[in-house]
Design an enzyme around this catalytic site. Structure first.
Site, mmCIF file in Angstrom:
data_model
loop_
_atom_site.group_PDB
_atom_site.id
_atom_site.type_symbol
_atom_site.label_atom_id
_atom_site.label_comp_id
_atom_site.label_asym_id
_atom_site.label_seq_id
_atom_site.Cartn_x
_atom_site.Cartn_y
_atom_site.Cartn_z
ATOM 1 C CD GLU A 280 -1.587 -2.299 1.525
ATOM 2 O OE1 GLU A 280 -0.469 -2.681 2.043
ATOM 3 O OE2 GLU A 280 -2.577 -3.406 1.317
ATOM 4 C CG HIS B 246 -10.074 -6.132 7.467
ATOM 5 N ND1 HIS B 246 -8.682 -6.883 8.180
ATOM 6 C CD2 HIS B 246 -9.329 -6.861 6.304
ATOM 7 C CE1 HIS B 246 -7.788 -7.379 7.655
ATOM 8 N NE2 HIS B 246 -8.259 -7.441 6.418
#
Lengths: 338, 333
Positions: free
Chosen positions: A62, A130
């Site tokens: 990322e 998450h």
């Protein structure tokens, strides 16, 4: 006109922008794998075939691919990057905050970074990593624009506006709002479909939206909470309390003009936020209300937000974590009696 | 880690090369050295604000790499970017103005020493987060590749950046997509005050390229012609779609990491050995083997450089400061 959910609307927005402007491309993980999912929530499904070489699958990196998006944007392309879960933005933060948001200023106005970063957020049965509501970490970063989309109409129009904007724009999407059908449908999904016009349109990145008019109390929310606020307003209406519901939608900058106009009508405000109360966007909005329209207030600002805890897994605790309709109703009811 | 033992094939011979080109390289080396020495003086004197990270001793890495680039190629740099900037063609005046915080500086006084840059001259403002420029450079190179532009990016970073995740992620993506980036690791043996042997099991940085599937090379970074040759080869490979390339340039920082660092952590014999390999003195000695270069020629170069810096400092001290209204401009496009 056609009825669409958020995932389809985003997909159409990307398709149309990529067809309109060859500088637009997508970069992220698992977004263009043949036989794959089209990203974690199907938004880019089928686009790799339509736009060969412009749907770029990356390693699980990322920080790296966000930096690559920034560099490509600096050189004149218009990347649409995405992380599979908003929580991963912490990995990408150096590139977003230190580079994307600051290069224009550091260069004395010489550089533009026209990139979009999409990120799904929200507690959805996945435990603590998450699930976070990430928008709070970026609203206080000068040089970034931050929006949160709660309807398919806004998702399409705001993504298009973001692609055409010359600044880095972060778009937060909620995992329970993408759609209630399809391979990646979420249990507990809420209907966020809209009638989507056939013609091209954009939704401004700096305006809140009044979703329901009312005169007794204003309820502010965004993403899933904008939907819960409307549901709460329906219940309140049965008791004779007319709540005005505003989808804040633009989180940086915040549209105090629309919020202020509502408060001058109602004099009372409940701010609803999914995410820990401490340090939340609702704190910023509350402070902004005091600075911009305190004279309109007839009662103190009330916040309904999550507990100051990590997002829990077990449904009973997750439901307790996430503000729900009864809590919003109760907060508004008490405020009106104030 | 003896740089004299590393292979280096100068692409430009000091004996047969173009005299004016070779002297221009010399002038750039001297300009960087004299610029840095003056900045250090101004800073310690108290007339220049902020902090400084200087590159005395590392001049040949900047000059050799940038001489291999075209005007429309780009570089990314670090907090130690004055040498890169001068080598890429930024003017002494715009840099001194920037260091004095003047609105006439290359970043309108909003960048300063650590963010020196000028996009019109092909230099992204210095990225002062260690390793932060590496994915950025890969992204710029991705844009060149996608738009079929024949440009390359030279991405400068230090040995310290190799330990960052950004190095791994950025270099890996540049490798899998064959991006036109010359990764330039200026290995000066120290990340701030920490010597590389404490933080690297394998101190040969160029070895890392092979693990990503591309070519790496270690070069004597204090030999400007060796750097130039290696950088020309690397840039050519990148332009032919065979990038990226990792160049490890072995060099040494003669001054502190940042302001008022007295370098007590550098061993005396190590300093002496590297000072004996000073890039400017070595190149001067090479040049003087030519029959058409004299000590007087080299002295004239230095005098010209000092004169330019003198004049620049006088102007920079009087250069206009931004108005406070500039505080809130250039945030959004």
């Amino acid at each position: 006109m056609k009825r669409q959910g958020i995932a389809e609307a985003l997909r159409d927005a990307i398709t149309e922008e990529m067809a309109r402007d060859t500088r637009v491309f997508c970069i992220g993980e698992d977004i263009g794998v043949p036989g794959g999912w089209g990203g974690a929530f199907t938004v880019t499904l089928g686009l790799a075939e339509k736009f060969p070489g412009r749907i770029i699958d990356t390693p699980i990196a990322e920080l790296g691919f966000t930096g690559i998006a920034v560099g490509a944007a600096m050189m004149g392309l218009r990347p649409i990057a995405d992380v599979q879960y908003g929580d991963f933005l912490f990995l990408a933060s150096d590139q977003l905050i230190n580079n994307a948001a600051k290069l224009r200023y550091m260069s004395g106005g010489a550089i533009k970074v026209p990139m979009v970063m999409r990120a799904p957020v929200g507690a959805t049965g996945r435990g603590s990593q998450h699930a976070q509501s990430m928008e709070r970490y970026f609203t206080g970063v000068p040089g970034l624009k931050v929006v949160a989309v709660s309807t398919a109409f806004d998702a399409k129009g705001m993504l298009k506006a973001a692609v055409r904007d010359d600044n880095p724009v972060m778009i937060f999407e909620h995992k329970l709002l993408y759609g209630s059908k399809g391979a990646r449908a979420e249990p507990g999904a809420v209907d966020a479909t809209s009638e989507i016009p056939d013609e091209d349109y954009v939704v401004p990145l700096d305006r809140a939206a009044v979703r329901r008019e009312g005169r007794h109390v204003t309820i502010l929310g965004w993403l899933l909470m904008a939907h819960f606020a409307r549901q709460a307003a329906e219940i309140l209406a049965q008791e004779g309390i007319e709540a005005e519901v505003i989808d804040v939608r633009s989180l940086s900058p915040i549209d105090y003009e629309t919020i202020g106009a509502s408060l001058r009508k109602t004099g009372r405000v409940v701010i609803v936020e999914e995410g820990p109360k401490t340090g939340g966007v609702s704190a910023e909005i509350a402070a902004g209300i005091m600075e911009n329209c305190a004279d309109a207030l007839m009662a103190p600002v009330v916040r309904v937000a999550s507990a100051d805890v990590p997002v829990p897994f077990t449904p009973v605790l997750e439901n307790a974590y996430r503000p729900d309709v009864p809590r919003i109703v109760e907060a508004a009811r008490q405020l009106v009696q104030h | 880690m003896n740089p004299t033992s590393t292979p280096s094939t100068p692409a430009v011979s000091v004996l047969t090369g173009d005299r004016s080109f070779l002297l221009r390289l010399y002038e750039q080396l001297v300009l960087i050295r004299e610029f840095e020495e003056r900045v250090k003086f101004l800073f310690l004197e108290g007339t220049m604000p902020g902090t400084i990270h200087q590159c005395q001793g590392q001049e040949a890495t900047a000059v050799g790499v940038c001489a291999a680039l075209r005007a429309d190629d780009y570089i990314t740099s670090t907090f130690r970017g004055h040498g890169h900037a001068l080598a890429k063609g930024l003017g002494v005046q715009e840099m001194l103005d920037e260091l004095f915080g003047a609105v006439t500086g290359c970043c309108k006084g909003k960048g300063g020493s650590m963010h020196m840059g000028n996009m019109d001259k092909g230099m992204v403002p210095g990225i002062a987060i260690v390793g932060g420029g590496i994915p950025l450079a890969a992204g710029m190179a991705l844009a060149f590749k996608m738009q079929r532009r024949p440009q390359v990016v030279a991405c400068f970073f230090g040995d310290g950046a190799v330990a960052e995740g950004a190095f791994h992620e950025g270099v890996n993506m540049a490798a899998i997509w064959n991006l036109p980036v010359v990764f330039v690791c200026e290995n000066n043996l120290y990340g701030a005050s920490t010597r590389i042997d404490k933080v690297m099991k394998n101190p040969r940085v160029s070895d890392r390229a092979a693990s990503y599937g591309f070519r790496g090379e270690t070069v004597d970074g204090n030999d400007v012609l060796a750097v130039l040759g290696a950088a020309r080869r690397a840039a050519a490979e990148c332009r032919e779609g065979q990038g990226p390339v990792l160049l490890e340039l072995l060099t040494y920082r003669r001054t502190g990491h940042s302001r008022r660092d007295a370098c007590h952590y550098q061993a005396k014999d190590e300093r002496e050995a590297w000072f004996a390999r000073d890039p400017i003195e070595r190149y001067a000695a090479q040049l003087l083997t030519r029959s058409d270069v004299t000590l007087a020629d080299l002295a004239a170069v230095k005098a010209r450089v000092i004169q330019e810096i003198d004049a620049g400092v006088e102007r920079a001290k009087r250069a206009p400061q931004p108005t406070v209204a500039e505080l809130t401009t250039d945030v959004l496009a």
